[in-house]
Design an enzyme around this catalytic site. Structure first.
Site, PDB file in Angstrom:
ATOM      1  N   GLN A   1      -5.087  -5.379   7.041  1.00 32.60           N
ATOM      2  CA  GLN A   1      -6.141  -6.243   6.477  1.00 32.60           C
ATOM      3  C   GLN A   1      -6.230  -7.589   7.189  1.00 32.60           C
ATOM      4  OE1 GLN A   1      -8.385  -5.237   4.478  1.00 32.60           O
ATOM      5  NE2 GLN A   1      -7.498  -3.359   3.658  1.00 32.60           N
TER       6      GLN A   1
ATOM      7  N   CYS B   1      -4.618   1.996  -4.113  1.00 35.34           N
ATOM      8  CA  CYS B   1      -3.467   2.555  -3.377  1.00 35.34           C
ATOM      9  C   CYS B   1      -2.202   1.731  -3.577  1.00 35.34           C
ATOM     10  CB  CYS B   1      -3.753   2.699  -1.889  1.00 35.34           C
ATOM     11  SG  CYS B   1      -4.898   4.015  -1.545  1.00 35.34           S
TER      12      CYS B   1
ATOM     13  N   HIS C   1       0.862  -1.183   0.000  1.00 37.86           N
ATOM     14  CA  HIS C   1       0.000   0.000   0.000  1.00 37.86           C
ATOM     15  C   HIS C   1       0.904   1.240   0.000  1.00 37.86           C
ATOM     16  CE1 HIS C   1      -3.054   2.765   1.640  1.00 37.86           C
ATOM     17  NE2 HIS C   1      -3.956   1.861   1.288  1.00 37.86           N
TER      18      HIS C   1
ATOM     19  N   LYS D   1     -11.018   0.076  10.326  1.00 38.93           N
ATOM     20  CA  LYS D   1     -11.277  -1.094   9.490  1.00 38.93           C
ATOM     21  C   LYS D   1     -11.830  -2.257  10.317  1.00 38.93           C
ATOM     22  CE  LYS D   1      -7.469  -0.063   6.292  1.00 38.93           C
ATOM     23  NZ  LYS D   1      -8.079   0.394   5.061  1.00 38.93           N
TER      24      LYS D   1
ATOM     25  N   ASP E   1       2.478  -5.033   8.028  1.00 39.47           N
ATOM     26  CA  ASP E   1       1.289  -4.200   7.837  1.00 39.47           C
ATOM     27  C   ASP E   1       0.094  -5.133   8.028  1.00 39.47           C
ATOM     28  OD1 ASP E   1      -0.916  -2.898   6.930  1.00 39.47           O
ATOM     29  OD2 ASP E   1      -0.031  -2.182   5.056  1.00 39.47           O
TER      30      ASP E   1
END
Ligand code: PLP
Length: 404
Positions: free
Chosen positions: A198, A363, A118, A221, A195
């Protein structure tokens, strides 16, 4: 499932007079009433700043903020002192690049990222590499969304100082073999940063089970408010990472010429922190923990991916971009394209029918350019999505293909 949907006021509404079909959860999720009530209640009845005041309201606010830290820690199997509140994944990644990276990356060092990163990972590390005359090397990603593990092994060497990668790609939905990547990074003495934007929302992370020096995720999120996220730092990193921004709240003692700082996590939280948002995030995490069996949730999301992938397979002009088999077993998003239809046009027409999906380069411009995937449409699922949502999306896509 209906019990869960009814907790979300916005899901009871319509969009352009159509029932709202919200399938943009990888971008951000809707909020349950308990989170909205927690924010309202705190602002209306408990509001005062944290950390400094010696009156009951301030003491309560501080206790609530620190309790939120404990809740966030428990959610990922960490200790409260490992949890730094940030404004989101982007903020956390910037802290790692500019805080840890600035102190430890030198000319000639190598930083490994995956091609699918991202922009929130790509840009801070690109900026740092340019400043330090270090080099970024990329793990290739295959057109079907799989990571090139063999190339990763070849990229690792004694100059590799850090590997930074998304646990689940927001472009393809691919889940990486995290421990394999982490162990190989460790074998050459590199740090491993994750990261987890998600993956944490889907209950996929327990830091006791993975080898990770730091990770970031975003509260919005996972049913929490905007403006709050978490940077997890393991004990060693807390000591070796200097504070990246300085100011009130982190000070142990200050004079006109110098100052000393409090230990982690407060050392990394200069200024008035986003404490109401943190309390809101804790309410979201408590809601998820009480309402959701994460294993079942992931199975249900994979089932929705499967339903969508099978439906798209019946449309000759539709093409899925991503690791289909893996998505049908453990995915929560599906990216696809429609031949002859610009993605933004498709998304706009779906939106006009109350169906919210994302379109564009997601992104990840460099990857989109490399693979010629500028026109992706992404449907992403969360706890409240149902087979009906997928069916309405499939009907919407048929309509798009008729009209455009
Ligand atoms: N990383 C991934 C994989 C994401 O999907 C996102 C958001 O879409 C981010 C990082 C950035 O998150 P935020 O905008 O909350 O900082």
């Amino acid at each position: 499932m209906n019990a869960i949907r009814s907790d979300f006021p916005l899901l009871q509404t319509t969009l352009n007079e159509y029932p709202l079909v919200y399938l943009d959860n990888a971008a951000t999720t809707q909020k349950p009433k308990v989170v909205l009530d927690t924010l309202y209640q705190f602002y209306a009845q408990e509001y005062a700043s944290v950390g400094r005041g010696l009156y009951a309201l301030a003491e309560n606010a501080t206790a609530r903020y620190e309790a939120a830290r404990a809740t966030a820690a428990a959610f990922i199997g960490a200790q409260p002192q490992d949890i730094v509140f940030t404004s989101g994944s982007t903020h956390g990644m910037n802290m790692l690049a500019h805080g840890w990276g600035n102190a430890h990356i030198k000319a000639g060092d190598e930083i490994i990222l995956a091609e699918w990163e991202h922009h929130s990972t790509l840009l801070p590390w690109q900026h740092l590499a340019a400043e330090k005359k270090a080099k970024i090397v990329y793990i290739p990603v295959f057109p079907d969304g799989a990571l090139d593990y063999a190339s990763y092994e070849e990229l690792l060497n004694a100059r590799t100082k850090v590997v930074v990668i998304s646990h689940v790609s927001n472009v393809f939905g691919t889940t990486i073999a995290i421990e394999r990547i982490a162990q190989q990074a460790k074998a050459v003495g590199a740090h491993f940063f994750l990261d987890a934007a998600q993956s944490v929302p889907h209950g996929m992370v327990n830091v006791q089970d993975i080898t990770v020096d730091a990770l970031v995720f975003s509260g919005h999120k996972m049913c929490g408010p905007t403006g709050i996220g978490v940077l997890y730092l393991n004990g060693a990193l807390q000591k070796s990472m200097p504070a990246y921004h300085l100011g009130g709240g982190m000070v142990y003692e200050a004079s006109f010429t110098s100052s000393s700082w409090r230990p982690a996590p407060h050392r990394f939280e200069a200024g008035t922190p986003p404490f109401v948002q943190a309390i809101g995030l804790a309410a979201a995490m408590t809601y998820l923990t009480q309402k959701v069996n994460f294993k079942q949730m992931r199975a249900q999301e994979a089932e929705l991916c499967s339903r969508l992938i099978k439906g798209l397979a019946l449309m000759p002009r539709a093409q899925v971009h991503g690791p289909r088999t893996q998505l049908q077993q453990q995915g929560h998003l599906v990216s696809f394209s429609l031949s002859g239809v610009p993605a933004h046009d498709a998304a706009a027409l779906l939106g006009a029918h109350g169906i919210c999906v994302r379109a564009g380069n997601l992104c990840a411009q460099p990857l989109a350019k490399k693979l010629g995937l500028e026109g992706l449409i992404r449907a992403s699922f969360y706890i409240y999505n149902t087979a009906d949502d997928v069916d309405l999306l499939l009907q919407g896509i048929e309509e798009v293909l008729r009209v455009l």
